[in-house]
Design a protein around this motif. Structure first.
Motif, PDB file in Angstrom:
ATOM      1  N   LEU A 114     -31.580  44.021 -46.740  1.00 13.68           N
ATOM      2  CA  LEU A 114     -32.144  43.584 -45.467  1.00 13.68           C
ATOM      3  C   LEU A 114     -32.855  42.248 -45.585  1.00 13.68           C
ATOM      4  O   LEU A 114     -32.775  41.406 -44.686  1.00 13.68           O
ATOM      5  CB  LEU A 114     -33.111  44.639 -44.935  1.00 13.68           C
ATOM      6  N   LEU A 115     -33.543  42.042 -46.684  1.00 15.15           N
ATOM      7  CA  LEU A 115     -34.219  40.778 -46.900  1.00 15.15           C
ATOM      8  C   LEU A 115     -33.221  39.629 -46.957  1.00 15.15           C
ATOM      9  O   LEU A 115     -33.434  38.578 -46.338  1.00 15.15           O
ATOM     10  CB  LEU A 115     -35.053  40.840 -48.185  1.00 15.15           C
ATOM     11  N   VAL A 116     -32.121  39.811 -47.661  1.00 19.52           N
ATOM     12  CA  VAL A 116     -31.091  38.769 -47.743  1.00 19.52           C
ATOM     13  C   VAL A 116     -30.464  38.526 -46.373  1.00 19.52           C
ATOM     14  O   VAL A 116     -30.263  37.370 -45.965  1.00 19.52           O
ATOM     15  CB  VAL A 116     -30.020  39.151 -48.793  1.00 19.52           C
ATOM     16  N   ILE A 117     -30.168  39.604 -45.626  1.00 20.23           N
ATOM     17  CA  ILE A 117     -29.564  39.446 -44.298  1.00 20.23           C
ATOM     18  C   ILE A 117     -30.508  38.706 -43.351  1.00 20.23           C
ATOM     19  O   ILE A 117     -30.098  37.778 -42.649  1.00 20.23           O
ATOM     20  CB  ILE A 117     -29.171  40.823 -43.723  1.00 20.23           C
ATOM     21  N   PHE A 118     -31.784  39.094 -43.330  1.00 17.05           N
ATOM     22  CA  PHE A 118     -32.743  38.415 -42.458  1.00 17.05           C
ATOM     23  C   PHE A 118     -32.910  36.953 -42.854  1.00 17.05           C
ATOM     24  O   PHE A 118     -33.051  36.080 -42.004  1.00 17.05           O
ATOM     25  CB  PHE A 118     -34.095  39.131 -42.466  1.00 17.05           C
ATOM     26  N   TYR A 119     -32.908  36.676 -44.151  1.00 15.70           N
ATOM     27  CA  TYR A 119     -33.037  35.290 -44.597  1.00 15.70           C
ATOM     28  C   TYR A 119     -31.826  34.474 -44.169  1.00 15.70           C
ATOM     29  O   TYR A 119     -31.977  33.344 -43.698  1.00 15.70           O
ATOM     30  CB  TYR A 119     -33.217  35.241 -46.119  1.00 15.70           C
ATOM     31  N   LEU A 120     -30.626  35.019 -44.299  1.00 18.63           N
ATOM     32  CA  LEU A 120     -29.427  34.293 -43.870  1.00 18.63           C
ATOM     33  C   LEU A 120     -29.419  34.078 -42.363  1.00 18.63           C
ATOM     34  O   LEU A 120     -29.043  32.993 -41.895  1.00 18.63           O
ATOM     35  CB  LEU A 120     -28.171  35.048 -44.309  1.00 18.63           C
ATOM     36  N   CYS A 126     -31.699  28.940 -37.489  1.00 17.71           N
ATOM     37  CA  CYS A 126     -32.528  27.748 -37.295  1.00 17.71           C
ATOM     38  C   CYS A 126     -31.682  26.475 -37.311  1.00 17.71           C
ATOM     39  O   CYS A 126     -32.063  25.472 -36.720  1.00 17.71           O
ATOM     40  CB  CYS A 126     -33.621  27.675 -38.362  1.00 17.71           C
ATOM     41  N   GLY A 127     -30.543  26.531 -37.981  1.00 16.03           N
ATOM     42  CA  GLY A 127     -29.646  25.377 -37.957  1.00 16.03           C
ATOM     43  C   GLY A 127     -29.004  25.188 -36.595  1.00 16.03           C
ATOM     44  O   GLY A 127     -28.850  24.058 -36.122  1.00 16.03           O
ATOM     45  N   TYR A 128     -28.629  26.276 -35.954  1.00 17.27           N
ATOM     46  CA  TYR A 128     -27.966  26.197 -34.653  1.00 17.27           C
ATOM     47  C   TYR A 128     -28.938  26.245 -33.482  1.00 17.27           C
ATOM     48  O   TYR A 128     -28.665  25.666 -32.428  1.00 17.27           O
ATOM     49  CB  TYR A 128     -26.945  27.326 -34.509  1.00 17.27           C
ATOM     50  N   PHE A 129     -30.025  26.950 -33.626  1.00 18.52           N
ATOM     51  CA  PHE A 129     -30.999  27.108 -32.542  1.00 18.52           C
ATOM     52  C   PHE A 129     -32.402  26.770 -33.059  1.00 18.52           C
ATOM     53  O   PHE A 129     -33.214  27.671 -33.291  1.00 18.52           O
ATOM     54  CB  PHE A 129     -30.989  28.543 -32.008  1.00 18.52           C
ATOM     55  N   PRO A 130     -32.721  25.488 -33.250  1.00 17.16           N
ATOM     56  CA  PRO A 130     -34.018  25.150 -33.853  1.00 17.16           C
ATOM     57  C   PRO A 130     -35.214  25.511 -32.972  1.00 17.16           C
ATOM     58  O   PRO A 130     -36.316  25.708 -33.476  1.00 17.16           O
ATOM     59  CB  PRO A 130     -33.936  23.651 -34.063  1.00 17.16           C
ATOM     60  N   THR A 131     -35.021  25.649 -31.663  1.00 17.92           N
ATOM     61  CA  THR A 131     -36.159  25.985 -30.800  1.00 17.92           C
ATOM     62  C   THR A 131     -36.557  27.460 -30.917  1.00 17.92           C
ATOM     63  O   THR A 131     -37.645  27.827 -30.507  1.00 17.92           O
ATOM     64  CB  THR A 131     -35.820  25.682 -29.325  1.00 17.92           C
ATOM     65  N   TYR A 132     -35.679  28.289 -31.471  1.00 18.48           N
ATOM     66  CA  TYR A 132     -35.968  29.716 -31.600  1.00 18.48           C
ATOM     67  C   TYR A 132     -36.361  30.103 -33.023  1.00 18.48           C
ATOM     68  O   TYR A 132     -36.176  31.238 -33.432  1.00 18.48           O
ATOM     69  CB  TYR A 132     -34.753  30.543 -31.175  1.00 18.48           C
ATOM     70  N   GLY A 133     -36.912  29.170 -33.765  1.00 18.66           N
ATOM     71  CA  GLY A 133     -37.266  29.427 -35.162  1.00 18.66           C
ATOM     72  C   GLY A 133     -38.256  30.552 -35.343  1.00 18.66           C
ATOM     73  O   GLY A 133     -38.139  31.364 -36.259  1.00 18.66           O
ATOM     74  N   TRP A 134     -39.253  30.642 -34.445  1.00 17.14           N
ATOM     75  CA  TRP A 134     -40.261  31.700 -34.578  1.00 17.14           C
ATOM     76  C   TRP A 134     -39.664  33.072 -34.288  1.00 17.14           C
ATOM     77  O   TRP A 134     -40.012  34.062 -34.920  1.00 17.14           O
ATOM     78  CB  TRP A 134     -41.439  31.445 -33.643  1.00 17.14           C
ATOM     79  N   TYR A 135     -38.747  33.121 -33.327  1.00 11.56           N
ATOM     80  CA  TYR A 135     -38.097  34.398 -33.022  1.00 11.56           C
ATOM     81  C   TYR A 135     -37.203  34.843 -34.174  1.00 11.56           C
ATOM     82  O   TYR A 135     -37.099  36.027 -34.474  1.00 11.56           O
ATOM     83  CB  TYR A 135     -37.265  34.298 -31.746  1.00 11.56           C
ATOM     84  N   LEU A 136     -36.548  33.876 -34.801  1.00 14.10           N
ATOM     85  CA  LEU A 136     -35.668  34.216 -35.913  1.00 14.10           C
ATOM     86  C   LEU A 136     -36.444  34.575 -37.174  1.00 14.10           C
ATOM     87  O   LEU A 136     -35.966  35.328 -38.007  1.00 14.10           O
ATOM     88  CB  LEU A 136     -34.710  33.052 -36.195  1.00 14.10           C
ATOM     89  N   SER A 137     -37.633  34.014 -37.312  1.00 20.48           N
ATOM     90  CA  SER A 137     -38.423  34.307 -38.514  1.00 20.48           C
ATOM     91  C   SER A 137     -39.220  35.607 -38.391  1.00 20.48           C
ATOM     92  O   SER A 137     -39.718  36.114 -39.390  1.00 20.48           O
ATOM     93  CB  SER A 137     -39.371  33.155 -38.813  1.00 20.48           C
ATOM     94  N   ALA A 138     -39.325  36.160 -37.194  1.00 18.81           N
ATOM     95  CA  ALA A 138     -40.136  37.366 -36.999  1.00 18.81           C
ATOM     96  C   ALA A 138     -39.667  38.550 -37.846  1.00 18.81           C
ATOM     97  O   ALA A 138     -40.499  39.188 -38.508  1.00 18.81           O
ATOM     98  CB  ALA A 138     -40.177  37.733 -35.520  1.00 18.81           C
ATOM     99  N   PRO A 139     -38.363  38.894 -37.878  1.00 23.41           N
ATOM    100  CA  PRO A 139     -37.977  40.029 -38.732  1.00 23.41           C
ATOM    101  C   PRO A 139     -38.224  39.767 -40.210  1.00 23.41           C
ATOM    102  O   PRO A 139     -38.633  40.670 -40.945  1.00 23.41           O
ATOM    103  CB  PRO A 139     -36.475  40.200 -38.468  1.00 23.41           C
TER     104      PRO A 139
END
Length: 158
Positions: A114-120, A126-139
């Motif tokens: 899960l850690l590897v999947i969330f990191y990927l 973040c490469g495709y949607f830089p404005t949603y970085g906080w949402y992507l980093s939450a998990p």
């Protein structure tokens, strides 16, 4: 108390001690479901008022599902704990050291995957949607904080 609620059964328990442990764990699960459902029920009134019927109906479905889950957990424990053969076989299965070791290894491997999947997801997202970085980093942040927080807590308790 936390060791009893969240710990694995110790070897050498009698059948009655195992029944008491399962009852305690099931009652904790049912009570926590009911508490979450009541909190959602109370919160659903302002959700209906401010956010409309769609989000409010989701909240009402969620708390009714939690009530149903609490009822089902309690009924299943009553049914299964009244069967002495099932209790004895589950006690042997849950107190076997080999089974506990396999479960711990599987849990650790699941956490790493899960850690590897969330990191990927975080890196690619973040490469495709830089404005949603906080949402992507939450998990990722939640998983890391839970992992290290639980390690610290269990080291203090055990």
């Amino acid at each position: 108390m936390l060791k009893t609620l969240f710990g694995a059964p110790k070897p050498g328990l009698s059948d009655q001690e195992y029944i008491d442990l399962v009852k305690l764990q099931t009652n904790f699960l049912a009570i926590s479901f009911i508490i979450f459902a009541v909190i959602l029920f109370v919160a659903s009134f302002p959700i209906y008022y401010f956010f409309g019927h769609i989000i409010g109906s989701f909240a009402s479905g969620l708390y009714s599902g939690l009530f149903s889950g609490a009822l089902a957990a309690k009924l299943m424990s009553i049914i299964y704990l009244s069967n002495p053969n099932w209790v004895h076989s589950q006690k042997i299965k849950n107190t076997d050291e080999r089974v506990q070791y396999i479960r711990q290894r599987a849990d650790a491997l699941t956490l790493k995957i899960l850690l590897v999947i969330f990191y990927l997801i975080f890196v690619v997202g973040c490469g495709y949607f830089p404005t949603y970085g906080w949402y992507l980093s939450a998990p990722l942040l939640l998983l890391l904080s839970l992992t290290y927080g639980l390690r610290w807590l269990l080291n203090k308790l055990l």
